[in-house]
Design a protein around this motif. Structure first.
Motif, mmCIF file in Angstrom:
data_model
loop_
_atom_site.group_PDB
_atom_site.id
_atom_site.type_symbol
_atom_site.label_atom_id
_atom_site.label_comp_id
_atom_site.label_asym_id
_atom_site.label_seq_id
_atom_site.Cartn_x
_atom_site.Cartn_y
_atom_site.Cartn_z
ATOM 1 N N SER A 95 0.699 -1.145 -0.254
ATOM 2 C CA SER A 95 -0.106 0.054 0.026
ATOM 3 C C SER A 95 1.045 1.467 0.273
ATOM 4 C CB SER A 95 -0.759 0.390 1.040
ATOM 5 O OG SER A 95 -0.492 0.131 2.300
ATOM 6 N N GLN A 96 0.086 2.686 -0.776
ATOM 7 C CA GLN A 96 0.607 3.713 -0.067
ATOM 8 C C GLN A 96 -0.098 4.473 0.221
ATOM 9 O OE1 GLN A 96 1.762 4.321 -4.835
ATOM 10 N NE2 GLN A 96 4.163 3.679 -4.163
ATOM 11 N N SER A 97 0.641 5.341 0.733
ATOM 12 C CA SER A 97 -0.136 6.543 1.616
ATOM 13 C C SER A 97 -0.161 7.877 1.298
ATOM 14 C CB SER A 97 -0.271 5.784 3.420
ATOM 15 O OG SER A 97 -0.681 4.371 3.274
ATOM 16 N N ILE A 98 -0.889 8.705 2.130
ATOM 17 C CA ILE A 98 -0.414 10.253 2.122
ATOM 18 C C ILE A 98 -1.394 11.153 2.921
ATOM 19 C CG2 ILE A 98 -1.642 10.824 0.041
ATOM 20 C CD1 ILE A 98 1.008 12.391 -1.112
ATOM 21 N N TYR A 99 -1.275 11.625 3.342
ATOM 22 C CA TYR A 99 -1.683 12.741 4.293
ATOM 23 C C TYR A 99 -2.620 13.445 3.178
ATOM 24 C CZ TYR A 99 0.196 12.176 8.915
ATOM 25 O OH TYR A 99 0.271 11.595 10.160
ATOM 26 N N SER A 100 -3.629 13.917 3.537
ATOM 27 C CA SER A 100 -4.735 15.024 2.086
ATOM 28 C C SER A 100 -5.380 16.102 2.882
ATOM 29 C CB SER A 100 -5.351 13.940 1.664
ATOM 30 O OG SER A 100 -4.333 12.962 0.450
ATOM 31 N N MET A 101 -5.309 17.062 2.255
ATOM 32 C CA MET A 101 -6.592 18.223 2.708
ATOM 33 C C MET A 101 -6.789 18.776 1.607
ATOM 34 S SD MET A 101 -4.347 19.923 5.843
ATOM 35 C CE MET A 101 -5.989 20.663 6.631
ATOM 36 N N VAL A 102 -8.060 19.294 1.572
ATOM 37 C CA VAL A 102 -8.611 19.728 0.438
ATOM 38 C C VAL A 102 -8.137 21.224 0.603
ATOM 39 C CG1 VAL A 102 -11.094 20.045 -0.471
ATOM 40 C CG2 VAL A 102 -10.803 17.959 0.096
ATOM 41 N N MET A 103 -8.377 22.115 -0.183
ATOM 42 C CA MET A 103 -7.565 23.416 -0.340
ATOM 43 C C MET A 103 -8.272 24.390 -2.025
ATOM 44 S SD MET A 103 -5.705 24.120 3.053
ATOM 45 C CE MET A 103 -5.718 25.800 2.312
ATOM 46 N N THR A 104 -8.252 23.366 -2.894
ATOM 47 C CA THR A 104 -8.501 24.215 -3.699
ATOM 48 C C THR A 104 -10.622 25.051 -3.443
ATOM 49 O OG1 THR A 104 -7.492 22.713 -5.188
ATOM 50 C CG2 THR A 104 -8.785 24.076 -6.231
ATOM 51 N N PRO A 105 -10.338 26.219 -3.452
ATOM 52 C CA PRO A 105 -11.196 27.270 -3.513
ATOM 53 C C PRO A 105 -12.035 26.304 -4.778
ATOM 54 C CG PRO A 105 -9.677 28.999 -3.317
ATOM 55 C CD PRO A 105 -9.349 27.264 -3.957
ATOM 56 N N PRO A 106 -13.412 26.671 -5.248
ATOM 57 C CA PRO A 106 -14.267 26.020 -6.363
ATOM 58 C C PRO A 106 -13.818 26.693 -7.310
ATOM 59 C CG PRO A 106 -15.955 26.014 -3.800
ATOM 60 C CD PRO A 106 -14.750 26.840 -3.762
ATOM 61 N N GLU A 107 -13.551 27.942 -7.347
ATOM 62 C CA GLU A 107 -13.692 29.225 -8.415
ATOM 63 C C GLU A 107 -12.099 28.583 -9.059
ATOM 64 O OE1 GLU A 107 -12.080 32.065 -4.880
ATOM 65 O OE2 GLU A 107 -13.489 30.200 -5.399
ATOM 66 N N HIS A 108 -11.034 27.955 -8.799
ATOM 67 C CA HIS A 108 -9.787 27.287 -8.885
ATOM 68 C C HIS A 108 -10.206 25.869 -10.104
ATOM 69 C CE1 HIS A 108 -8.331 30.760 -6.801
ATOM 70 N NE2 HIS A 108 -8.643 31.098 -8.064
ATOM 71 N N LEU A 109 -11.597 25.006 -9.410
ATOM 72 C CA LEU A 109 -11.482 24.390 -9.635
ATOM 73 C C LEU A 109 -11.162 24.086 -11.746
ATOM 74 C CD1 LEU A 109 -14.034 22.377 -7.351
ATOM 75 C CD2 LEU A 109 -11.594 21.599 -7.235
ATOM 76 N N SER A 110 -10.339 22.794 -11.187
ATOM 77 C CA SER A 110 -10.851 22.145 -13.626
ATOM 78 C C SER A 110 -11.947 20.665 -13.316
ATOM 79 C CB SER A 110 -9.833 20.965 -13.348
ATOM 80 O OG SER A 110 -9.328 20.046 -12.619
ATOM 81 N N VAL A 111 -12.184 20.969 -14.449
ATOM 82 C CA VAL A 111 -14.021 19.600 -14.581
ATOM 83 C C VAL A 111 -13.565 18.599 -14.036
ATOM 84 C CG1 VAL A 111 -15.228 19.125 -16.508
ATOM 85 C CG2 VAL A 111 -14.881 21.291 -16.384
ATOM 86 N N PRO A 112 -12.393 17.813 -14.498
ATOM 87 C CA PRO A 112 -11.757 16.395 -13.280
ATOM 88 C C PRO A 112 -11.453 16.675 -11.586
ATOM 89 C CG PRO A 112 -10.815 16.890 -15.456
ATOM 90 C CD PRO A 112 -11.331 17.755 -14.798
ATOM 91 N N GLN A 113 -11.429 17.493 -11.604
ATOM 92 C CA GLN A 113 -11.450 18.027 -9.826
ATOM 93 C C GLN A 113 -13.039 17.935 -9.372
ATOM 94 O OE1 GLN A 113 -8.750 21.126 -9.932
ATOM 95 N NE2 GLN A 113 -7.422 19.716 -8.724
ATOM 96 N N ALA A 114 -14.175 18.700 -10.233
ATOM 97 C CA ALA A 114 -15.210 19.000 -9.724
ATOM 98 C C ALA A 114 -16.366 17.918 -9.777
ATOM 99 C CB ALA A 114 -15.920 20.065 -10.648
ATOM 100 N N ARG A 115 -16.338 16.866 -11.630
ATOM 101 C CA ARG A 115 -16.955 15.829 -11.118
ATOM 102 C C ARG A 115 -16.989 14.650 -10.108
ATOM 103 N NH1 ARG A 115 -16.214 15.703 -17.357
ATOM 104 N NH2 ARG A 115 -13.792 14.807 -17.142
#
Length: 236
Positions: A95-115
């Motif tokens: 397995s591979q693991s990583i800490y993650s925190m959502v930080m991208t404001p909605p106005e900066h999302l790309s379509v693949p990040q939004a759906r």
């Protein structure tokens, strides 16, 4: 919990269940109260975290995790994962693991990040999310693509699915917002709340997304933000 050779024990109230989601009955392993003193994992992120922009379209920041975490997954969950996903224990390689925190404001999302998306079109890659935050930070949802009825993707489904994506991504519904529940193109078929020390595991080929509400508070502080420990588990 800050030493690499330390293996944290299971929480005294460890429990799990296996859900079968949607029309395709894809398994989801739900573990509550995973590790003893999981708060120390948050402390590790605060003290040792070196957060940088995420990779592979992740809409936020990520940092390395303590070395013992992979051993904790393998030691405590190998047999349960095998049962859930119809594998032999020997098929689970690493397995591979990583800490993650959502930080991208909605106005900066790309379509693949939004759906909704998949992590792989092969069922031999499992995805895990260990929530180190409170329910108000948003959980994880699984989805059905309305036009095709697909709840998972593979090589045979990708051509048709891609045709629909090319048309649907032109809709302004994907602009300046995270998906959070059912919309015109996807039906939410399961939702897993971000309870602290809950861990969910699902096949990487199922359509899913973090559920981020419009009033989400974006903060890079691991003590206050949407801190998760995300993993990929690779199987033969």
């Amino acid at each position: 919990m800050t030493t690499d050779n330390f293996l944290p024990p299971l929480h005294a109230n460890f429990r799990y269940r296996i859900d079968h989601v949607g029309n395709e009955k894809r398994p989801v392993l739900v573990v509550d109260n995973f590790l003893h003193q999981a708060e120390a994992l948050v402390g590790f992120a605060v003290k040792y975290g070196q957060f940088r922009p995420g990779v592979d379209f992740y809409p936020g920041i990520q940092s390395k995790v303590p070395e013992f975490y992979a051993a904790a997954l393998a030691t405590h969950l190998r047999d349960i994962i095998s049962d859930c996903f119809n594998l032999s224990p020997e098929q689970i390689e690493y397995s591979q693991s990583i800490y993650s925190m959502v930080m991208t404001p909605p106005e900066h999302l790309s379509v693949p990040q939004a759906r909704p998306h998949v992590d792989s079109i092969k069922s031999t890659k499992l995805a895990a999310v260990h929530y180190l935050c409170t329910p108000d930070k948003g959980g994880t949802s699984l989805y059905r693509h309305k036009a095709t009825g697909f709840e998972r993707l593979d090589e045979t489904r990708m051509p048709l699915y891609s045709d629909f994506l090319a048309k649907e991504e032109q809709d302004p519904v994907w602009q300046k917002r995270y998906i959070c529940g059912t919309n015109d193109y996807y039906e939410e078929i399961a939702y897993y709340e971000a309870n602290f020390n809950r861990l969910i595991i699902y096949s990487g080929d199922v359509l899913h997304s973090a559920s981020i509400a419009p009033n989400f508070n974006f903060t890079a502080n691991p003590l206050a933000g949407r801190l998760t420990l995300t993993s990929f588990i690779y199987c033969k």
